[in-house]
Design an enzyme around this catalytic site. Structure first.
Site, PDB file in Angstrom:
ATOM      1  N   LYS A  39       0.858  -1.191   0.000  1.00 35.53           N
ATOM      2  CA  LYS A  39       0.000   0.000   0.000  1.00 35.53           C
ATOM      3  C   LYS A  39       0.881   1.224   0.000  1.00 35.53           C
ATOM      4  CE  LYS A  39      -3.906   2.166   0.364  1.00 35.53           C
ATOM      5  NZ  LYS A  39      -3.478   2.857  -0.885  1.00 35.53           N
ATOM      6  N   GLN A  63       7.150   3.904   3.912  1.00 33.45           N
ATOM      7  CA  GLN A  63       5.764   3.442   3.950  1.00 33.45           C
ATOM      8  C   GLN A  63       5.603   2.167   4.791  1.00 33.45           C
ATOM      9  OE1 GLN A  63       3.925   5.549   1.454  1.00 33.45           O
ATOM     10  NE2 GLN A  63       2.257   5.094   2.845  1.00 33.45           N
ATOM     11  N   LYS A  65       5.405   3.222   8.545  1.00 35.71           N
ATOM     12  CA  LYS A  65       4.257   4.119   8.656  1.00 35.71           C
ATOM     13  C   LYS A  65       2.962   3.312   8.629  1.00 35.71           C
ATOM     14  CE  LYS A  65       4.112   7.331   5.523  1.00 35.71           C
ATOM     15  NZ  LYS A  65       3.795   8.275   4.423  1.00 35.71           N
ATOM     16  N   LYS A  75       5.328   1.749  -3.047  1.00 37.63           N
ATOM     17  CA  LYS A  75       5.299   3.096  -3.629  1.00 37.63           C
ATOM     18  C   LYS A  75       5.539   3.000  -5.122  1.00 37.63           C
ATOM     19  CE  LYS A  75       4.709   7.277  -2.132  1.00 37.63           C
ATOM     20  NZ  LYS A  75       4.069   7.759  -0.882  1.00 37.63           N
ATOM     21  N   GLY A 112      -2.659   8.210  -4.224  1.00 35.11           N
ATOM     22  CA  GLY A 112      -1.986   9.405  -4.710  1.00 35.11           C
ATOM     23  C   GLY A 112      -0.762   9.762  -3.879  1.00 35.11           C
ATOM     24  N   ASP A 113       0.032  10.636  -4.437  1.00 36.28           N
ATOM     25  CA  ASP A 113       1.137  11.304  -3.736  1.00 36.28           C
ATOM     26  C   ASP A 113       1.327  12.601  -4.530  1.00 36.28           C
ATOM     27  OD1 ASP A 113       3.389  10.548  -1.568  1.00 36.28           O
ATOM     28  OD2 ASP A 113       4.373  11.655  -3.178  1.00 36.28           O
ATOM     29  N   THR A 142      -4.601  13.455   5.789  1.00 33.49           N
ATOM     30  CA  THR A 142      -3.198  13.608   6.186  1.00 33.49           C
ATOM     31  C   THR A 142      -3.028  14.860   7.050  1.00 33.49           C
ATOM     32  OG1 THR A 142      -2.613  12.580   4.087  1.00 33.49           O
ATOM     33  CG2 THR A 142      -0.831  13.586   5.334  1.00 33.49           C
ATOM     34  N   ASN A 184      -2.643  19.576  -0.711  1.00 40.17           N
ATOM     35  CA  ASN A 184      -3.676  18.873   0.028  1.00 40.17           C
ATOM     36  C   ASN A 184      -3.386  18.811   1.530  1.00 40.17           C
ATOM     37  OD1 ASN A 184      -6.006  17.795  -0.751  1.00 40.17           O
ATOM     38  ND2 ASN A 184      -5.239  15.702  -1.013  1.00 40.17           N
ATOM     39  N   SER A 192      -6.845   5.678   3.931  1.00 42.76           N
ATOM     40  CA  SER A 192      -6.881   4.836   2.727  1.00 42.76           C
ATOM     41  C   SER A 192      -7.264   3.406   3.105  1.00 42.76           C
ATOM     42  CB  SER A 192      -5.505   4.817   2.050  1.00 42.76           C
ATOM     43  OG  SER A 192      -5.348   5.923   1.192  1.00 42.76           O
TER      44      SER A 192
HETATM   45  O1  2IT Z   1       2.928   9.087   1.669  1.00 43.11           O
HETATM   46  C1  2IT Z   1       1.823   8.535   1.848  1.00 43.11           C
HETATM   47  O2  2IT Z   1       1.566   7.933   2.892  1.00 43.11           O
HETATM   48  C2  2IT Z   1       0.822   8.619   0.772  1.00 43.11           C
HETATM   49  N1  2IT Z   1       1.132   9.213  -0.249  1.00 43.11           N
HETATM   50  C3  2IT Z   1      -0.529   8.010   0.936  1.00 43.11           C
HETATM   51  C4  2IT Z   1      -0.506   6.573   0.554  1.00 43.11           C
HETATM   52  C5  2IT Z   1      -1.861   5.895   0.547  1.00 43.11           C
HETATM   53  O3  2IT Z   1      -1.874   4.708   0.191  1.00 43.11           O
HETATM   54  O4  2IT Z   1      -2.870   6.508   0.896  1.00 43.11           O
END
Ligand code: 2IT
Length: 450
Positions: A90, A111, A114, A126, A165-166, A210, A241, A382
Site C-alpha cells: 500500500k 511506507q 508508517k 510506492k 496518490g502522492d 493527512t 492537500n 486509505s
Molecule cells: O505518503 C503517503 O503515505 C501517501 N502518499 C498516501 C498513501 C496511501 O496509500 O494513501
C-alpha cells in the site's frame, strides 16, 4: 551502535551510492533500531535487517503517451512492492519530473513502518513516474494515466497492491487510473486504488486525512507537554492537500497557520488562514497555478517574502514542514533552533536531512516528531477506504474522522511507549521507528525466510 545494524547500513550505502535519498532513510531508521537488535539476537541470525532493506519486488515499465499536438512522449513508470509481511502493498504514486529509483525506494521504505503504525493490515509500497504534470492539459493527463495503468494493472489488486496518490497524483489522476483498470479487467474491484472520488467508492475525509491527522497527532504532543492547541500559531511549508488540511483543522480547533511557504517564497498572514474564504482562495490559487503563492498576499494585503522559506521566524509556536523531502537542511535547522520555537512536527515524507534532524533532536528545548507517524493518517484513512469497499458500505464523515482521531492518538501512544521501553525517554522519532519495526519484524520472523 550494534555491529550488525552498522554493517547493514554500510552495505546499503555501498550498494546504493547513486540513490542518496534511499541511503538517507535507511541510515535514519536503522540507527534507531540498535537497541531492539541488541535485545533480539534471533533477528541477526535470520538476517532480518538485510532482508528488510531489500524490496520484495521492484519494477519499471514504459509509459508512452501522445500530447495534444500529436507528439509522442516516453516516460518511465515504477512500482516498488517493498514489504508485504503484514498486508497487501500500500502506498502512493508520485508523478514528478525528478522521480527516479532512489525517490521511489525511500518513499517505499518509509511506507513500511508508517503503515504498520496505523495498526491496520497494510504492507509498504510506492510507485510513480518521471512524468511532469506541470502545464499538461486534462486530456494529456488522462492519456498518460491510461497508458500508465495499462502497464501496471496486471501487477496490482485489492489483495495484492493498492496504489493511491502522492505528489502530482490527486483525485483527477486516480479517476483516470481507476477507469482504465476497470476497462482492462472488466471487474469492479473498488479496493484497488484509494483516494477515489465519492461517486465511485471513495471515502469521506480521505482528501483531508493527512492534514487532519497531523493536527490530531500535534494535539497529543501538546497534551503530553500539558499544553493545548488553542491560540497556537503555526508556520508550515507547502499548501497542497496536506498543508490545506492542516490549515483547516488548526482553524477548527482555535489555532492558526500564520506562515506558509510555496515554491516562490513565503506568506505571513498574522490573522491566520482561518476563514472559509481564505481556505477556498488557497484551493483556487493552487488549481490555477501550483508554483506561486504570492497571489494570496496580493489578495489579502499581507507580507510576501520572495525566494525565502519561513524557517526561523520567531512569532510562532510550531513548525510543520509539509512540502517535500529535504526541505529543512542544516542551515534552516540552526535558524529553527535559534528561534526558540519548541515544536518541530515533520509532516512531508523525510522533510529534514539526517544531519539537520540529529541537530534538532539534540536541542533540549525542542520536541521533534517524525513524519512517518505524523502523516500516517493519510494512508490510515486509505485503509479505511479499503475496509468500506470490501464491506460495500459508506461510513459517515463523522465516523471516519472519529476513527482517524483515535488512530492518531494510538500512533502517538505506541511511539511514546516504544521509546520508553528502550529507556529513550520521550523520543518520538526513535519510538515510531521501533514500534513500526516491531510489528513488521514479528510478522517476517513468524513467516519464515523469504
Ligand atoms: O505518503 C503517503 O503515505 C501517501 N502518499 C498516501 C498513501 C496511501 O496509500 O494513501
Amino acid at each position: 551502535m550494534n555491529a550488525y545494524v552498522q554493517r547493514v547500513i554500510e552495505n546499503v550505502k555501498a550498494k546504493h551510492a547513486s540513490e542518496p535519498e534511499f541511503c538517507q532513510t535507511i541510515e535514519e531508521v536503522l540507527s534507531s533500531l540498535s537497541p531492539v537488535i541488541d535485545k533480539h539476537p534471533e533477528y541477526e541470525k535470520v538476517d532480518l535487517l538485510g532482508r528488510i532493506v531489500e524490496p520484495e519486488r521492484m519494477f519499471t515499465f514504459r509509459v508512452v503517451w501522445m500530447d495534444d499536438a500529436g507528439n509522442y512522449h516516453t516516460n518511465t513508470g515504477y512500482r516498488c512492492q517493498f514489504n508485504g509481511a503484514i498486508g497487501p502493498y500500500k502506498g502512493g504514486l508520485r508523478f514528478q519530473k525528478n522521480v527516479y529509483p532512489g525517490i521511489i525506494k525511500f518513499l517505499g521504505f518509509e511506507q513500511i513502518f508508517k503503515n504498520a503504525l496505523t495498526g491496520l493490515p497494510i504492507g509498504g509500497g510506492k510507485g510513480g513516474s518521471d512524468f511532469d504534470p506541470y502545464g499538461k492539459s486534462d486530456a494529456e493527463v488522462m492519456r498518460f494515466c491510461q497508458s500508465f495503468m495499462t502497464a501496471l494493472y496486471r501487477y496490482i489488486g485489492p489483495d495484492i497492491d493498492v496504489p493511491a496518490g502522492d505528489m502530482g497524483v490527486g483525485g483527477r489522476e486516480i479517476g483516470y487510473l481507476f477507469g482504465q483498470y476497470r476497462r482492462l479487467k472488466g471487474v469492479w474491484e473498488n479496493g484497488v486504488l484509494t483516494g477515489k472520488g465519492l461517486s465511485y467508492g471513495g471515502s469521506l475525509i480521505r482528501p483531508e486525512a493527512t492534514g487532519y491527522g497531523a493536527v490530531y497527532y500535534l494535539q497529543e504532543v501538546l497534551k503530553h507537554e500539558n499544553d493545548t492547541i488553542e491560540g497556537k500559531k503555526i508556520a508550515i511549508s507547502g499548501y497542497g492537500n496536506v498543508g490545506w488540511g492542516i490549515m483547516k483543522k488548526a482553524a477548527q480547533l482555535g489555532a492558526a497557520v500564520t506562515y506558509f511557504a510555496g515554491p516562490d517564497g513565503y506568506i505571513h498572514d498574522p490573522d491566520g488562514v482561518v476563514t472559509e474564504e481564505k481556505l477556498n482562495f488557497i484551493l483556487e490559487m493552487r488549481a490555477k497555478d501550483p508554483m506561486h503563492c504570492k497571489p494570496y498576499a496580493d489578495k489579502y494585503g499581507c507580507e510576501f517574502v520572495p525566494g525565502e522559506k519561513c524557517w526561523g521566524v520567531k512569532d510562532v509556536d510550531i513548525y510543520m514542514p509539509a512540502a517535500m523531502q529535504n526541505d529543512v537542511k542544516m542551515e534552516s535547522a540552526v535558524k529553527i533552533a535559534e528561534s526558540g520555537v519548541k515544536y518541530y512536527i515533520e509532516v512531508a515524507n523525510m522533510p529534514t536531512t539526517n544531519d539537520a534532524l540529529d541537530y534538532l533532536r539534540k536541542q533540549k528545548h525542542m520536541i521533534v516528531a517524525p513524519s512517518k507517524a505524523v502523516n500516517a493518517g493519510g494512508v490510515g484513512v486509505s485503509a479505511l477506504e479499503m475496509a468500506q469497499n470490501s464491506e460495500r458500505l459508506v461510513w459517515s464523515a463523522e465516523e471516519v474522522d472519529e476513527q482517524l482521531h483515535r488512530m492518531m492518538e494510538n500512533i502517538h501512544r505506541v511511539s511514546a511507549e516504544a521509546a520508553e521501553e528502550y529507556g529513550l525517554g520521550y523520543d518520538l522519532v526513535a519510538g515510531a521507528n521501533i514500534a513500526g519495526f516491531k510489528k513488521v519484524a514479528t510478522a517476517m520472523f513468524e513467516q519464515g525466510a523469504f
